[in-house]
Design an enzyme around this catalytic site. Structure first.
Site, PDB file in Angstrom:
ATOM      1  N   THR A 201       0.829  -1.322  -0.008  1.00  0.00           N
ATOM      2  CA  THR A 201      -0.089  -0.158  -0.060  1.00  0.00           C
ATOM      3  C   THR A 201       0.879   1.246   0.170  1.00  0.00           C
ATOM      4  O   THR A 201       1.985   1.328   0.670  1.00  0.00           O
ATOM      5  CB  THR A 201      -1.172   0.045   1.349  1.00  0.00           C
ATOM      6  OG1 THR A 201      -1.766   1.189   1.194  1.00  0.00           O
ATOM      7  CG2 THR A 201      -0.072  -0.196   2.472  1.00  0.00           C
ATOM      8  N   GLU A 346      -4.806  -2.313   5.130  1.00  0.00           N
ATOM      9  CA  GLU A 346      -4.254  -3.086   6.275  1.00  0.00           C
ATOM     10  C   GLU A 346      -5.137  -3.642   6.981  1.00  0.00           C
ATOM     11  O   GLU A 346      -4.937  -4.161   8.191  1.00  0.00           O
ATOM     12  CB  GLU A 346      -3.714  -1.808   7.343  1.00  0.00           C
ATOM     13  CG  GLU A 346      -2.358  -1.189   6.695  1.00  0.00           C
ATOM     14  CD  GLU A 346      -2.586   0.032   5.921  1.00  0.00           C
ATOM     15  OE1 GLU A 346      -3.458  -0.051   5.054  1.00  0.00           O
ATOM     16  OE2 GLU A 346      -1.533   0.746   5.518  1.00  0.00           O
ATOM     17  N   LYS A 459      -5.954  10.331  -2.894  1.00  0.00           N
ATOM     18  CA  LYS A 459      -6.752   9.193  -3.565  1.00  0.00           C
ATOM     19  C   LYS A 459      -7.441   9.454  -4.887  1.00  0.00           C
ATOM     20  O   LYS A 459      -8.641  10.203  -4.612  1.00  0.00           O
ATOM     21  CB  LYS A 459      -7.594   8.621  -2.507  1.00  0.00           C
ATOM     22  CG  LYS A 459      -7.802   6.920  -2.573  1.00  0.00           C
ATOM     23  CD  LYS A 459      -8.216   6.125  -1.476  1.00  0.00           C
ATOM     24  CE  LYS A 459      -7.977   4.790  -1.690  1.00  0.00           C
ATOM     25  NZ  LYS A 459      -8.756   3.778  -0.884  1.00  0.00           N
ATOM     26  N   TRP A 464      -3.817   5.440  -4.830  1.00  0.00           N
ATOM     27  CA  TRP A 464      -3.008   6.385  -3.930  1.00  0.00           C
ATOM     28  C   TRP A 464      -2.143   7.138  -4.921  1.00  0.00           C
ATOM     29  O   TRP A 464      -1.427   6.450  -5.611  1.00  0.00           O
ATOM     30  CB  TRP A 464      -2.159   5.738  -2.815  1.00  0.00           C
ATOM     31  CG  TRP A 464      -3.155   5.435  -1.640  1.00  0.00           C
ATOM     32  CD1 TRP A 464      -3.416   3.923  -1.304  1.00  0.00           C
ATOM     33  CD2 TRP A 464      -3.927   5.849  -0.785  1.00  0.00           C
ATOM     34  NE1 TRP A 464      -4.374   3.694  -0.175  1.00  0.00           N
ATOM     35  CE2 TRP A 464      -4.568   5.092   0.042  1.00  0.00           C
ATOM     36  CE3 TRP A 464      -4.198   7.199  -0.813  1.00  0.00           C
ATOM     37  CZ2 TRP A 464      -5.362   5.423   1.129  1.00  0.00           C
ATOM     38  CZ3 TRP A 464      -5.035   7.603   0.438  1.00  0.00           C
ATOM     39  CH2 TRP A 464      -5.763   6.713   1.300  1.00  0.00           C
TER      40      TRP A 464
HETATM   41  P1  AMP Z   1      -6.560   1.419   0.802  1.00  0.00           P
HETATM   42  O1  AMP Z   1      -5.451   0.914   1.523  1.00  0.00           O
HETATM   43  O2  AMP Z   1      -6.236   1.910  -0.404  1.00  0.00           O
HETATM   44  O3  AMP Z   1      -7.977   0.564   0.763  1.00  0.00           O
HETATM   45  O4  AMP Z   1      -7.057   2.951   1.301  1.00  0.00           O
HETATM   46  C1  AMP Z   1      -7.620   2.814   2.548  1.00  0.00           C
HETATM   47  C2  AMP Z   1      -8.052   4.223   2.848  1.00  0.00           C
HETATM   48  O5  AMP Z   1      -9.170   4.810   1.958  1.00  0.00           O
HETATM   49  C3  AMP Z   1      -9.096   4.582   3.957  1.00  0.00           C
HETATM   50  O6  AMP Z   1      -7.977   4.902   5.183  1.00  0.00           O
HETATM   51  C4  AMP Z   1      -9.619   5.987   3.747  1.00  0.00           C
HETATM   52  O7  AMP Z   1      -8.880   7.039   3.952  1.00  0.00           O
HETATM   53  C5  AMP Z   1     -10.034   5.646   2.423  1.00  0.00           C
HETATM   54  N1  AMP Z   1     -11.409   5.013   2.347  1.00  0.00           N
HETATM   55  C6  AMP Z   1     -11.624   3.816   1.975  1.00  0.00           C
HETATM   56  N2  AMP Z   1     -13.020   3.449   1.990  1.00  0.00           N
HETATM   57  C7  AMP Z   1     -13.565   4.917   2.119  1.00  0.00           C
HETATM   58  C8  AMP Z   1     -14.995   5.270   2.252  1.00  0.00           C
HETATM   59  N3  AMP Z   1     -16.043   4.526   2.157  1.00  0.00           N
HETATM   60  N4  AMP Z   1     -14.988   6.574   2.523  1.00  0.00           N
HETATM   61  C9  AMP Z   1     -13.996   7.448   2.575  1.00  0.00           C
HETATM   62  N5  AMP Z   1     -12.682   6.899   2.503  1.00  0.00           N
HETATM   63  C10 AMP Z   1     -12.563   5.810   2.171  1.00  0.00           C
END
Ligand code: AMP
Length: 562
Positions: A201, A346, A459, A464
């Site tokens: 990640t 994570e 994002k 990312w």
């Molecule tokens: P990832 O590890 O790429 O899945 O990203 C995780 C991060 O994405 C989280 O810590 C949030 O900052 C953002 N995220 C994931 N789902 C949501 C959601 N439904 N609404 C807002 N932010 C989200």
């Protein structure tokens, strides 16, 4: 390990063991179950070659066993990493089970990253074998001579579609391996805490970090996401995961589908509205999952062509906040229920889902929408809390916001190779909590709502972009004194990078000159959308750039420009 008590029992109390079977939770058991109980259930894939491929769970299981034999033939040892660069498709699914099931670690590389990052990650993971879809041949050719540990390259195609010429040494053909390998393979039994898959990640600062899942964490996560108040999967469902299998294991759907015996439909590389809609209709898809950007494309296509979904009943939207207008369009215009979900790489990834409780059912539509628009309540197994600046737990009143911390059996303990040090925060009872970097409120019913983010990342369309990488590049420009990169809201991509620059005294620097400096240094889609020149960037007491202040000031810059 943290000093965690295994139970609340006092050491002096006699230990009375339960008298039930000890059977490790292993990923291979999902496939064995699917083959035995849902042998004729279909797995349909749109191939990168463009045609539709269909077979059954029985075929999937047979070919996964053949691939497990092929991996053994390569000398892949238990715990070693088997990498993929692939879309959602049946061959990728076979590798999910062949690699993890045989005790190796499936490492899903993200093909959207810059080749330098792919090389860094493959080296860091010490990948031994790389399987790739033909779409990624140019990328693999660019990195093949640079990666240090990959000894074997396999193109996930048949002989007819193999490249006539390639720079990749001794390139192997997937279908030839399947044909040449025996379908007799006994899935080994081992400790359920054995590593099963690895996902990097970039959602943190610094280099990408690996999250190493175990068989146990994966199985427990699978049980949890399949439940009615989570993703709600069953043998009556036809599931089309749009979320890539290189993104946190497609949110666990390749495992849940086998557990439940759901029909699976894989879209391959066709993620545009038209291609997706066609598959939804021809394969009678009932459920899907993906980030908001994908659904924007699908909704636009459906609207422009005045279409309706005939079988689609619900879709999981997560990875970024689901805009209320999108939720309304799906639910009110197309009768498709939106399950807004939140999680992280994570966290395997699912943490919460915004499903109504019984007491909400009779509420007016707007009030129900308000509940559904939150990030949802924790699925069983995930414990969460919000804390203030001194780590004190904050009330669940739906008003006070604080940093969101989580713990549970499918949440990270440490990054792969302990990269970045111990990430956990330990509470007074000695329990470790993972700080998510999200800032949220939680209401009395347990619905969590993300209000901000404390991590410095952007994002864009569910992927990312590291703001620090962009700042480092900008700062290397001879005319730049200081640069900050922030996430600015964007109508299509949710967020896009916006660069804020202080020029060196007397220097003349244009937006175009600044942006052209990024060419070749990063993946093209990482290039900031715009540059704002300022006299000074606000700094905190320790000299750190106050990016939250910049976000407040310039967060709507791109919306205003659009
Ligand atoms: P990832 O590890 O790429 O899945 O990203 C995780 C991060 O994405 C989280 O810590 C949030 O900052 C953002 N995220 C994931 N789902 C949501 C959601 N439904 N609404 C807002 N932010 C989200």
């Amino acid at each position: 390990m943290k000093n965690e008590p295994i139970s609340n029992a006092q050491p002096t109390q006699p230990f009375v063991a339960g008298m039930m079977m000890q059977q490790p939770l292993l990923i291979s058991s999902l496939l064995v179950h699917a083959e035995r109980h849902h042998a004729d259930q279909e797995v349909v894939s749109r191939r990168v070659e463009g045609d539709i491929h269909r077979y059954t769970y029985k075929d999937l299981a047979t070919r996964a066993r053949r691939m497990a034999n092929a991996l053994a033939g390569f000398g892949v040892q238990s715990g070693q990493r088997v990498a993929t660069l692939a879309w959602n498709g049946y061959r990728h699914m076979e590798l999910y089970y062949a690699a993890s099931g045989s005790g190796a670690v499936l490492h899903t590389l993200n093909p959207r990253l810059h080749p330098d990052q792919v090389v860094y990650i493959a080296d860091h993971a010490e990948d031994q074998v790389l399987f790739f879809d033909m779409t990624f041949l140019p990328l693999v050719e660019a990195i093949a001579s640079r990666v240090k540990t990959i000894k074997t390259f396999v193109a996930m195609t048949d002989r007819v579609h193999m490249p006539a010429q390639t720079k990749i040494p001794n390139l192997l053909c997937y279908e030839e391996l399947v044909e040449a390998s025996s379908d007799r393979f006994d899935w080994p039994t081992f400790d359920e805490n054995t590593a099963s898959s690895l996902c990097y990640t970039s959602g943190t600062t610094g280099n990408p970090k690996g999250v190493l899942y175990s068989h146990r964490s994966t199985l427990l996560h699978t049980f949890a996401i399949a439940l009615p108040d989570a993703l709600n999967c069953s043998a009556r469902d036809t599931i089309l995961p749009v979320v890539p299998m290189f993104h946190v294991n497609a949110w666990g759907l390749p495992y849940a589908a086998c557990m439940m015996g759901s029909k699976l439909v894989f879209p391959g590389s066709g993620l545009d509205g038209k291609s997706l809609f066609e598959l939804f209709e021809t394969e009678r898809v009932t459920m899907s999952a993906g980030v908001p950007t994908v659904w924007q494309g699908l909704l636009a296509y459906v609207e422009a062509n005045d279409l309706k979904f005939s079988t689609m009943r619900r879709t999981v939207i997560g990875g970024s906040a689901c805009p209320p207008a999108m939720m309304r369009a799906f639910q009110e215009r197309y009768d498709v229920q939106v399950i807004h979900a939140w999680g992280m790489t994570e966290m395997s990834p699912v943490g919460t889902a915004a499903i109504l409780k019984g007491k909400h059912l009779d509420l007016p539509a707007e009030a129900r929408m308000a509940v559904q628009s939150t990030q949802g309540r924790a699925v069983y197994g995930v414990d969460m809390k919000i804390v203030g600046e001194n780590g004190e737990a904050l009330p669940w009143d739906g008003k006070v916001s604080g940093e969101l911390l989580v713990r549970g059996p499918w949440i990270i303990q440490n990054y792969f190779k302990n990269e970045g040090g111990d990430p956990l925060v330990v509470d007074e009872q000695g329990h470790g909590w993972f700080p998510t970097g999200d800032v949220a409120t939680i209401d009395a019913d347990g619905y969590m709502h993300i209000t901000d983010r404390s991590k410095d990342v952007i994002k864009s369309g569910g992927e990312w972009i590291g703001s620090i990488d962009l700042e480092n590049i900008a700062m290397a420009h001879p005319k730049v004194a200081m640069a900050a990169c922030i996430a600015a809201l964007h109508a299509k991509w949710d967020e896009r990078p916006l660069l804020i620059v202080v020029k060196k005294p007397g220097q003349d620097l244009t937006r175009e000159e600044m942006l052209s400096f990024f060419e070749g240094r990063i993946a093209k889609w990482w290039t900031p959308d715009d540059v704002v020149f300022v006299d000074a960037i606000p700094l905190g007491a320790t000299g750190k750039m106050l990016k939250n202040r910049l976000r407040e000031q310039y967060g709507n810059h791109l919306l205003a420009k659009a």
